[in-house]
Each structure stands twice: as C-alpha cells, then as structure tokens.
Design a protein around this motif. Structure first.
Motif, mmCIF file in Angstrom:
data_model
loop_
_atom_site.group_PDB
_atom_site.id
_atom_site.type_symbol
_atom_site.label_atom_id
_atom_site.label_comp_id
_atom_site.label_asym_id
_atom_site.label_seq_id
_atom_site.Cartn_x
_atom_site.Cartn_y
_atom_site.Cartn_z
ATOM 1 N N ASN A 38 0.856 -1.195 0.000
ATOM 2 C CA ASN A 38 0.000 0.000 0.000
ATOM 3 C C ASN A 38 0.885 1.236 0.000
ATOM 4 O O ASN A 38 1.580 1.524 0.951
ATOM 5 N N ASN A 79 -1.980 4.674 -3.701
ATOM 6 C CA ASN A 79 -3.080 3.717 -3.687
ATOM 7 C C ASN A 79 -4.109 4.027 -2.604
ATOM 8 O O ASN A 79 -4.901 3.165 -2.259
ATOM 9 N N SER A 105 -7.440 5.220 -1.268
ATOM 10 C CA SER A 105 -8.762 5.382 -1.878
ATOM 11 C C SER A 105 -9.598 6.356 -1.056
ATOM 12 O O SER A 105 -9.228 6.751 0.056
ATOM 13 N N LYS A 157 -12.321 5.629 0.305
ATOM 14 C CA LYS A 157 -12.785 4.883 1.465
ATOM 15 C C LYS A 157 -11.775 5.003 2.610
ATOM 16 O O LYS A 157 -12.156 5.177 3.770
ATOM 17 N N ASP A 158 -10.464 4.920 2.268
ATOM 18 C CA ASP A 158 -9.425 5.064 3.295
ATOM 19 C C ASP A 158 -9.430 6.467 3.892
ATOM 20 O O ASP A 158 -9.212 6.641 5.094
#
Length: 116
Positions: free
Chosen positions: A6, A10, A12, A14-15
């Motif tokens: 990660n 990368n 997102s 959502k993160d």
C-alpha cells in the motif's frame, strides 16, 4: 505476481473517509497539515465576525451622523430666523428697546500734528 504494498498513490476515498491517513506511518505530516487547515479556518471565521461587528458599528455611527446633521439643520434654521430684522425688533421691544426716529451723531476726532 507479487502483491503490491500500500503506497501513497493507492489511497482510496474509502481510506480517507475511515481516517487511515491519520493513523498510518508518516501521519505526523498529515496531522500538521490538518492543524494548519484548522488554524486557517479559525482565522477566517474570526475575521468574518470581526468585520461583521465593524459593519454594525459603522451603520450605527452613520445613523448618528445623519441625526446630528438634521439637528444642525434645524438649529441653523432657527438661528437664521433669529437674525432677521423683524425678529430683532420684536425681541428688543419686549425688553423695552425701540428704534429712534433721529439720525445718530457722527463724532469726528481731528488729529493735530505737533510739527510745524
């Protein structure tokens, strides 16, 4: 195929919504940035309230100036009325002063030179 680790690219949406960027490794820079944004928001809100207070104060002072101008106009109108000749005659008659029918005397002082 090897699994990718990660990386920062990368991350997102959502993160971000979960707040992983605040607890992962290297999150100290993210916290500094968040604190900087909070400071800017605080300064912006404070200056907005300060400006609103100044606008209200300016409006009150404008109303006061307008009121004082109208009072000045009324006082000036009354003073101009008191300076008219009929008003002066009426006021002086009430205290016993009247106009004379005789012409006033003119006194002329002659100056003599002491030199011949």
């Amino acid at each position: 195929m090897a699994k990718r680790k990660n990386t920062k690219s990368n991350i997102s949406v959502k993160d971000i919504l979960k707040g992983k960027f605040l607890v992962d490794d290297g999150s100290m820079q993210n916290w500094r940035f968040v604190m900087f944004l909070m400071l800017l928001a605080f300064i912006s809100i404070s200056s907005s309230h300060w400006i609103d207070k100044k606008v209200v104060q300016i409006n009150k002072l404008d109303e006061e100036v307008s009121s004082l101008k109208s009072q000045y106009t009324d006082a000036h109108r009354l003073l101009m009325g008191l300076q008219l000749e009929p008003e002066i005659i009426r006021q002086s008659a009430s205290i016993g002063i009247s106009l004379t029918e005789e012409q006033p005397y003119v006194l002329i002082k002659k100056v003599y030179d002491s030199q011949p």
